[in-house]
Design a protein around this motif. Sequence first.
Motif, PDB file in Angstrom:
ATOM      1  N   ASP A 488      10.967   3.335   6.139  1.00  0.00           N
ATOM      2  CA  ASP A 488      10.482   3.305   4.756  1.00  0.00           C
ATOM      3  C   ASP A 488       9.582   2.092   4.522  1.00  0.00           C
ATOM      4  O   ASP A 488       8.547   2.194   3.851  1.00  0.00           O
ATOM      5  CB  ASP A 488      11.660   3.277   3.787  1.00  0.00           C
ATOM      6  CG  ASP A 488      12.434   4.589   3.776  1.00  0.00           C
ATOM      7  OD1 ASP A 488      11.841   5.614   4.167  1.00  0.00           O
ATOM      8  OD2 ASP A 488      13.623   4.581   3.408  1.00  0.00           O
ATOM      9  N   MET A 491       6.218   2.686   6.132  1.00  0.00           N
ATOM     10  CA  MET A 491       5.430   3.650   5.366  1.00  0.00           C
ATOM     11  C   MET A 491       4.842   2.994   4.122  1.00  0.00           C
ATOM     12  O   MET A 491       3.684   3.242   3.766  1.00  0.00           O
ATOM     13  CB  MET A 491       6.304   4.852   4.983  1.00  0.00           C
ATOM     14  CG  MET A 491       6.720   5.711   6.165  1.00  0.00           C
ATOM     15  SD  MET A 491       7.727   7.141   5.707  1.00  0.00           S
ATOM     16  CE  MET A 491       6.546   8.110   4.775  1.00  0.00           C
ATOM     17  N   LEU A 492       5.618   2.142   3.476  1.00  0.00           N
ATOM     18  CA  LEU A 492       5.135   1.435   2.288  1.00  0.00           C
ATOM     19  C   LEU A 492       3.973   0.517   2.656  1.00  0.00           C
ATOM     20  O   LEU A 492       2.948   0.483   1.957  1.00  0.00           O
ATOM     21  CB  LEU A 492       6.276   0.639   1.653  1.00  0.00           C
ATOM     22  CG  LEU A 492       5.925  -0.172   0.401  1.00  0.00           C
ATOM     23  CD1 LEU A 492       5.450   0.764  -0.716  1.00  0.00           C
ATOM     24  CD2 LEU A 492       7.136  -0.990  -0.072  1.00  0.00           C
ATOM     25  N   GLU A 493       4.127  -0.219   3.767  1.00  0.00           N
ATOM     26  CA  GLU A 493       3.055  -1.104   4.210  1.00  0.00           C
ATOM     27  C   GLU A 493       1.798  -0.326   4.571  1.00  0.00           C
ATOM     28  O   GLU A 493       0.674  -0.771   4.287  1.00  0.00           O
ATOM     29  CB  GLU A 493       3.529  -1.925   5.411  1.00  0.00           C
ATOM     30  CG  GLU A 493       4.614  -2.937   5.065  1.00  0.00           C
ATOM     31  CD  GLU A 493       5.164  -3.626   6.300  1.00  0.00           C
ATOM     32  OE1 GLU A 493       4.673  -3.319   7.423  1.00  0.00           O
ATOM     33  OE2 GLU A 493       6.086  -4.472   6.170  1.00  0.00           O
ATOM     34  N   ALA A 494       1.973   0.840   5.172  1.00  0.00           N
ATOM     35  CA  ALA A 494       0.818   1.661   5.536  1.00  0.00           C
ATOM     36  C   ALA A 494       0.087   2.158   4.289  1.00  0.00           C
ATOM     37  O   ALA A 494      -1.150   2.197   4.246  1.00  0.00           O
ATOM     38  CB  ALA A 494       1.271   2.838   6.401  1.00  0.00           C
ATOM     39  N   GLU A 495       0.842   2.533   3.255  1.00  0.00           N
ATOM     40  CA  GLU A 495       0.231   2.995   2.004  1.00  0.00           C
ATOM     41  C   GLU A 495      -0.529   1.861   1.325  1.00  0.00           C
ATOM     42  O   GLU A 495      -1.636   2.067   0.802  1.00  0.00           O
ATOM     43  CB  GLU A 495       1.313   3.555   1.080  1.00  0.00           C
ATOM     44  CG  GLU A 495       1.922   4.867   1.576  1.00  0.00           C
ATOM     45  CD  GLU A 495       3.129   5.285   0.748  1.00  0.00           C
ATOM     46  OE1 GLU A 495       3.491   4.527  -0.191  1.00  0.00           O
ATOM     47  OE2 GLU A 495       3.719   6.344   1.052  1.00  0.00           O
ATOM     48  N   GLU A 496       0.062   0.666   1.337  1.00  0.00           N
ATOM     49  CA  GLU A 496      -0.617  -0.477   0.719  1.00  0.00           C
ATOM     50  C   GLU A 496      -1.896  -0.830   1.474  1.00  0.00           C
ATOM     51  O   GLU A 496      -2.911  -1.154   0.859  1.00  0.00           O
ATOM     52  CB  GLU A 496       0.340  -1.678   0.697  1.00  0.00           C
ATOM     53  CG  GLU A 496       1.520  -1.516  -0.260  1.00  0.00           C
ATOM     54  CD  GLU A 496       2.502  -2.675  -0.149  1.00  0.00           C
ATOM     55  OE1 GLU A 496       2.363  -3.482   0.804  1.00  0.00           O
ATOM     56  OE2 GLU A 496       3.401  -2.769  -1.014  1.00  0.00           O
ATOM     57  N   LYS A 497      -1.846  -0.756   2.786  1.00  0.00           N
ATOM     58  CA  LYS A 497      -3.029  -1.046   3.594  1.00  0.00           C
ATOM     59  C   LYS A 497      -4.126  -0.029   3.331  1.00  0.00           C
ATOM     60  O   LYS A 497      -5.313  -0.379   3.201  1.00  0.00           O
ATOM     61  CB  LYS A 497      -2.649  -1.057   5.081  1.00  0.00           C
ATOM     62  CG  LYS A 497      -3.778  -1.463   6.003  1.00  0.00           C
ATOM     63  CD  LYS A 497      -3.284  -1.527   7.444  1.00  0.00           C
ATOM     64  CE  LYS A 497      -4.417  -1.920   8.379  1.00  0.00           C
ATOM     65  NZ  LYS A 497      -3.949  -1.986   9.801  1.00  0.00           N
ATOM     66  N   ALA A 498      -3.735   1.241   3.219  1.00  0.00           N
ATOM     67  CA  ALA A 498      -4.719   2.287   2.948  1.00  0.00           C
ATOM     68  C   ALA A 498      -5.340   2.100   1.566  1.00  0.00           C
ATOM     69  O   ALA A 498      -6.546   2.311   1.375  1.00  0.00           O
ATOM     70  CB  ALA A 498      -4.056   3.663   3.056  1.00  0.00           C
ATOM     71  N   ALA A 499      -4.534   1.672   0.592  1.00  0.00           N
ATOM     72  CA  ALA A 499      -5.043   1.452  -0.767  1.00  0.00           C
ATOM     73  C   ALA A 499      -6.041   0.298  -0.777  1.00  0.00           C
ATOM     74  O   ALA A 499      -7.071   0.349  -1.468  1.00  0.00           O
ATOM     75  CB  ALA A 499      -3.886   1.188  -1.716  1.00  0.00           C
ATOM     76  N   LYS A 502      -9.372   1.385   0.483  1.00  0.00           N
ATOM     77  CA  LYS A 502     -10.119   2.220  -0.455  1.00  0.00           C
ATOM     78  C   LYS A 502     -10.625   1.432  -1.660  1.00  0.00           C
ATOM     79  O   LYS A 502     -11.602   1.818  -2.290  1.00  0.00           O
ATOM     80  CB  LYS A 502      -9.224   3.370  -0.953  1.00  0.00           C
ATOM     81  CG  LYS A 502      -8.909   4.401   0.117  1.00  0.00           C
ATOM     82  CD  LYS A 502      -8.046   5.514  -0.453  1.00  0.00           C
ATOM     83  CE  LYS A 502      -7.721   6.549   0.614  1.00  0.00           C
ATOM     84  NZ  LYS A 502      -6.856   7.637   0.068  1.00  0.00           N
TER      85      LYS A 502
END
Length: 523
Positions: A488, A491-499, A502
């Motif tokens: 988890d 996954m959170l770190e990956a979402e923050e990196k993707a944000a 962008k």
Amino acid sequence: MLRFRTLLASPYRKRKKNPKTGRKTRATRSDAVPRKQCDDTDELRRPHQLETVEGEEEEDGELGFHLKSAARSKTHGVQPLGNLLLSPSATNSRNTGLGALQNLTDELLLEILGLLSGAQLGILATVSKSFYIFCNHEPLWRNLALEALGGDFSFNGSWKSTYVAGCHPSFDVSSVGVLGLEIRDFYSDYVFQSWLCANLEMKPEWLERDNIVRKRGISVEEFVRSFEEPNKPVLLEGCMEGWLALEKWNRDYLVRTCAGVRFSVGPVEMRLEDYFRYSDQTREERPLYLFDPKFGKKVPVLGLDYEVPAYFREDLFSVLGNERPDYRWIIIGPSGSGSSFHIDPNSTLAWNAVITGSKKWVLFPPDVVPPGVHPSPDGAEVACPVSINEWFMNFYGATKGWKKKPVECICKAGEVIFVPSGWWHMVINLEESIAITQNYVSSRNLLNVLDFLKKPNASTLVSGTRDRVNLHDKFKKAVEAKFPGKIDQLMLEAEEKAALQKKPSFWDSVTDSKAGGAFKFSF
């Protein structure tokens, strides 16, 4: 010395499994693929045309090739098809000796001959000079020998002689493969190129490019930040110091320590003394490669002779215990052996440590498919040239003009190369070499591995384990049990990196990208 020049165009020839990935690799030559079976995007050119020039020792130039000093001179007189243009007779005895079968490609004809027994090949070889050539094609006898004898053979200089000696011990094999007919005016790219690739010296220009990043004594944190996280290859020096394998692993030690133990060699299992006897004598396009994933269980002391470098010690697949997929291999092979282009299994990271010898590496990033390599849409199969030398001969030169050039190096004894996830790579031994390689999963690629294991065609793509379908669920549950909340958090770190990626920068927010960088006014 013989020298060869290209006369006309170039490239590419059966299906084999990569010993590490377990996936099928379909090797091809262009003269073996009827054009009507190729779509318009599959630009297969004509077969490689070569001219033989005798008695020249000077530098070959861009298109010249040198043969190994120990190369067999016997090709039964077979010449490349391009030489037919220079022949005063303008007749190809290949066709006249085959009769109605002359319209078959050489590859298809050899596929058919591969259905025959050794005795049947021997009889057919007496029918005509053409059948004599094709029925003495060494790969046919290699398949027969391995199928009939398994790993219990004593290599006798040629596969035909080895087969006869193993299956018919009372037969005198002293002249098998030594005395042979010389056939005039026989032209075949397929047969000639098979011999050429088996005896070709690596050209200096194939070895001179060395553009990999080299590091010595860096911290684990720097390795993770600079290479593992951005998924970039690196050659590490000095991280094998203290390995007993560097001092002990020579032929005598391995043969003595592994007495009676059989190791995986291609489709068979062999004792080391038998394998070394073979590797000393072989001169073939794709030498058998010792690539064993169970060496640590077969000979536990070998596993004590080395230790995993500090950079690669986080291995999350270890949570599966004995159910983890194959992950470490001992690799032994003669000069010219190696692995054709592949991507390592299960989206893992890997490291390869050379204990003796040296290896030439060529790596392409995940978004660049190597020239001459054609993966299937689902990634389950890869079509590529039969041998590594054939790839260098026909495709390597094309990469010189590429903007994204491959990463290349020669990895020598005492050096370790880090192979990132998803990178295409090919390896050829420049001399007899012994190496250890391991695949692993770290926190940086855990999510990629989980995504890979749950693909719809996982039963085809996942390798190194019998339970391919359930590996994802088993691995995920084991990680969650051992490291609660880790997945988890990643996954959170990956979402923050993707944000963050962008999110527009300040400059982007105050300029109009469509206007070429001009300021935009929002009032």
